[in-house]
Design an enzyme around this catalytic site. Sequence first.
Site, PDB file in Angstrom:
ATOM      1  CB  CYS A   1     -54.869 -21.895 -77.028  1.00 33.96           C
ATOM      2  SG  CYS A   1     -56.495 -21.581 -76.378  1.00 33.96           S
TER       3      CYS A   1
ATOM      4  CD  GLU B   1     -57.982 -37.593 -67.878  1.00 27.69           C
ATOM      5  OE1 GLU B   1     -57.981 -36.368 -68.003  1.00 27.69           O
ATOM      6  OE2 GLU B   1     -57.009 -38.228 -67.422  1.00 27.69           O
TER       7      GLU B   1
ATOM      8  NE  ARG C   1     -50.023 -26.105 -75.952  1.00 26.13           N
ATOM      9  CZ  ARG C   1     -49.242 -26.238 -74.905  1.00 26.13           C
ATOM     10  NH1 ARG C   1     -48.401 -27.224 -74.837  1.00 26.13           N
ATOM     11  NH2 ARG C   1     -49.285 -25.372 -73.921  1.00 26.13           N
TER      12      ARG C   1
ATOM     13  CD1 TRP D   1     -59.771 -27.122 -74.318  1.00 27.18           C
ATOM     14  CD2 TRP D   1     -59.827 -25.442 -72.852  1.00 27.18           C
ATOM     15  NE1 TRP D   1     -60.313 -27.599 -73.158  1.00 27.18           N
ATOM     16  CE2 TRP D   1     -60.366 -26.596 -72.246  1.00 27.18           C
ATOM     17  CE3 TRP D   1     -59.778 -24.266 -72.119  1.00 27.18           C
ATOM     18  CZ2 TRP D   1     -60.835 -26.604 -70.935  1.00 27.18           C
ATOM     19  CZ3 TRP D   1     -60.245 -24.273 -70.816  1.00 27.18           C
ATOM     20  CH2 TRP D   1     -60.773 -25.433 -70.237  1.00 27.18           C
TER      21      TRP D   1
ATOM     22  CE  LYS E   1     -50.074 -34.159 -71.783  1.00 30.30           C
ATOM     23  NZ  LYS E   1     -50.417 -35.248 -70.845  1.00 30.30           N
TER      24      LYS E   1
ATOM     25  CG  HIS F   1     -69.286 -43.577 -42.913  1.00 34.15           C
ATOM     26  ND1 HIS F   1     -69.982 -43.828 -41.754  1.00 34.15           N
ATOM     27  CD2 HIS F   1     -68.035 -44.056 -42.702  1.00 34.15           C
ATOM     28  CE1 HIS F   1     -69.178 -44.416 -40.874  1.00 34.15           C
ATOM     29  NE2 HIS F   1     -67.994 -44.576 -41.434  1.00 34.15           N
TER      30      HIS F   1
ATOM     31  CE  LYS G   1     -54.063 -41.562 -66.906  1.00 35.88           C
ATOM     32  NZ  LYS G   1     -54.185 -40.357 -66.109  1.00 35.88           N
TER      33      LYS G   1
ATOM     34  CD  GLU H   1     -54.053 -41.052 -62.516  1.00 39.53           C
ATOM     35  OE1 GLU H   1     -54.352 -39.886 -62.185  1.00 39.53           O
ATOM     36  OE2 GLU H   1     -53.884 -41.397 -63.696  1.00 39.53           O
TER      37      GLU H   1
ATOM     38  CG  ASN I   1     -51.805 -19.915 -77.014  1.00 40.04           C
ATOM     39  OD1 ASN I   1     -52.758 -19.956 -77.772  1.00 40.04           O
ATOM     40  ND2 ASN I   1     -50.759 -20.717 -77.116  1.00 40.04           N
ATOM     41  N   GLY I   2     -53.674 -17.563 -73.690  1.00 40.33           N
ATOM     42  CA  GLY I   2     -53.670 -16.887 -72.391  1.00 40.33           C
ATOM     43  C   GLY I   2     -54.996 -16.179 -72.176  1.00 40.33           C
TER      44      GLY I   2
HETATM   45  C1  G6P Z   1     -54.940 -31.175 -67.231  1.00 41.47           C
HETATM   46  C2  G6P Z   1     -54.864 -32.566 -67.831  1.00 41.47           C
HETATM   47  C3  G6P Z   1     -54.511 -33.594 -66.745  1.00 41.47           C
HETATM   48  C4  G6P Z   1     -53.249 -33.161 -66.031  1.00 41.47           C
HETATM   49  C5  G6P Z   1     -53.384 -31.761 -65.437  1.00 41.47           C
HETATM   50  C6  G6P Z   1     -52.081 -31.226 -64.871  1.00 41.47           C
HETATM   51  O1  G6P Z   1     -56.068 -31.074 -66.441  1.00 41.47           O
HETATM   52  O2  G6P Z   1     -56.095 -32.905 -68.438  1.00 41.47           O
HETATM   53  O3  G6P Z   1     -54.315 -34.848 -67.348  1.00 41.47           O
HETATM   54  O4  G6P Z   1     -52.972 -34.081 -65.023  1.00 41.47           O
HETATM   55  O5  G6P Z   1     -53.777 -30.857 -66.472  1.00 41.47           O
HETATM   56  O6  G6P Z   1     -51.159 -31.016 -65.899  1.00 41.47           O
HETATM   57  P1  G6P Z   1     -49.614 -30.835 -65.633  1.00 41.47           P
HETATM   58  O7  G6P Z   1     -49.032 -30.514 -66.985  1.00 41.47           O
HETATM   59  O8  G6P Z   1     -49.461 -29.689 -64.682  1.00 41.47           O
HETATM   60  O9  G6P Z   1     -49.093 -32.099 -65.066  1.00 41.47           O
END
Ligand code: G6P
Length: 617
Positions: free
Chosen positions: A2, A496, A27, A73, A612, A512, A493, A489, A99-100
């Site tokens: 947000c 997402e 955001r 969001w 984000k 397994h 990626k 990782e 926000n929050g």
């Molecule tokens: C969200 C994003 C991820 C990110 C994670 C942690 O889930 O979609 O891409 O890795 O937050 O964010 P940070 O700002 O704590 O690294």
Amino acid sequence: MCGIVGYIGGQQAAPLLLEGLTRLEHRGYDSAGLAVLGPSGVRVAKQAGRVRDLGDGLPKRFTGKIGIGHTRWATHGPATDANAHPHTDESGRVAVVHNGIIDNAAALRLELADAGVELVSDTDTEVLAHLVARSTADTLEARTAEALARVEGTYGIAVAHADFPDRIVVARNGSPLIIGVGKNEMHVASDLAALVRYTTTVAHLADGEMATVTADGFSTYLVRTIDGAGHVGLAATDRRASEVEIDPSSYDAGEHDSFMHKEMLEQPARAEAVLRGRLDEKFGTGHLGGLNLDARELRAIKRVKILGCGSAYYVGQMGAALIEELARIPADAEAASEFRYRNPIIEPDTLYVAVSQSGETIDTLLAVQEIQRKGGFVIGLVNVVGSAIAREVDGGIYLHAGPEVAVASTKALTNMFLAFAMLAVQLGRVRDLSISDGRRLIAGLNAIPGQVAEVLGREEELAEVARELAGAENLFFVGRVRGFPVAREGAQKFKEISYRHAEAYQTSELKHGPLALISPEVPTVAIVPDDELVERNVAALHEIAARGGPLTVVTHAGVDLGDLERTARRIDVPRSERELDPILLTIPLQVLAYHAALSLGHDIDKPRNLAKSVTVE
Ligand code: G6P
């Protein structure tokens, strides 16, 4: 998660607010809205969808020189027009963006409903508008403070009120709130990204702080007293604005089609920035002054516990492996979102490491606070300077990746790895890591920026592989030991931004269970560095190939894939020191995810359902 903007000054607010919201859209981007305060009172326009839809549909003459805006969001209630912010009271004179999360919203909603208030949204935020409207205090500041005194939870808020048409009142508790000072005009935002076009003179509110923003300045204060009847007394604080050094163009994608692309390609330069001044070639060690730990204290560390979410968690696993290998200290990484809920044992001789690009992720922040409540020592690997986690930790390493806008983390992640590598070498060098090994690793680190550039230079070749992988509904990413967090990782990626089901597995665990799923329709991306496990890894690939599974192998030149060479695609990355291999193996996976998403026509920077910075639990 947000975004909030606000404007007060001599210009029409709406276009400025829309521009600010566009800058904050990463955001949260399921709905957006504006409220402007003009001669006819408060006018609101809000709807589900993107900021550009809001702008396109804005009523004619949506005029007013004071305004607040929000990009959402969804947490409380789905993404609908009614749930979009700003929220208003029944008279439509009060508008609030938030926000929050308000934890006691359900109880407050019941209380308001009992008092005859008709609630029109499913949100927690709406209660704030009603509470401000129902306060009978003399000033908007006191009314806002009285409303906030009733809520439990986190907030960054901005309030506009038709009866107080010369001001915006803002407050912060857990969610960032920044005031930008212009010439005869003032801005408000939850993130610098929305401000830097207009001003780089800013003041960050502290938690618990409130501010009044008028066209010619701002004043800050704290709630001092609350009497039995809920009336508040306010006490001034002396927060001043200061200049931030920031290049506004770092918030523009420039010639790139997306921020993710721009940020991937920035990696060599940003990697140099995180290493700069921190490598001691003579003694083969890291030089991390911000840790606030001397050699004796570093030596006393018996265990390292790393906490982060999403990509920060996976790179934390890479970091744990580095620390165990180089310093021989037991180290592990855990999802910060789980940690706090299992009543963790906090030990005095453990080094806790919080990893976060934004420095705002609530699960990571709450984990830091839990550790500190129990007396633990926490350092941060954080990108955003002055963010909540950066301020709360006992020491740390700034990542110097520059602003990262795309939801999928690339350059921040690379710098997290490099910061871990420097930390591991420094921890190792006060123990048994020899000076020659230290120097070997420092030289390896120095070479990484150029090697990252080398991988990125092969984008076209990788794009071709990506387009092929994008055709599959399901994929596996597999690796072992150092390669497993890389696979995790890579899968993160890929899923997402391409929305394909990408699952990470230890190569050793395939037999397994997951082998049952291997077929010509299910490709596997295998991480096979030229290390002590290479033969076993190649053997496992034969098991996949025998079941018709298509293979893409991320490996080093010289690794012999035997008869798989005929069918498997290989992506060779430059050789580094073995311990540092994971980051160079990660880079092509970013490019694969990016080009898969691009070929599928997805919005790369704003993947569906994600945001984000996740500032709610
Ligand atoms: C969200 C994003 C991820 C990110 C994670 C942690 O889930 O979609 O891409 O890795 O937050 O964010 P940070 O700002 O704590 O690294």
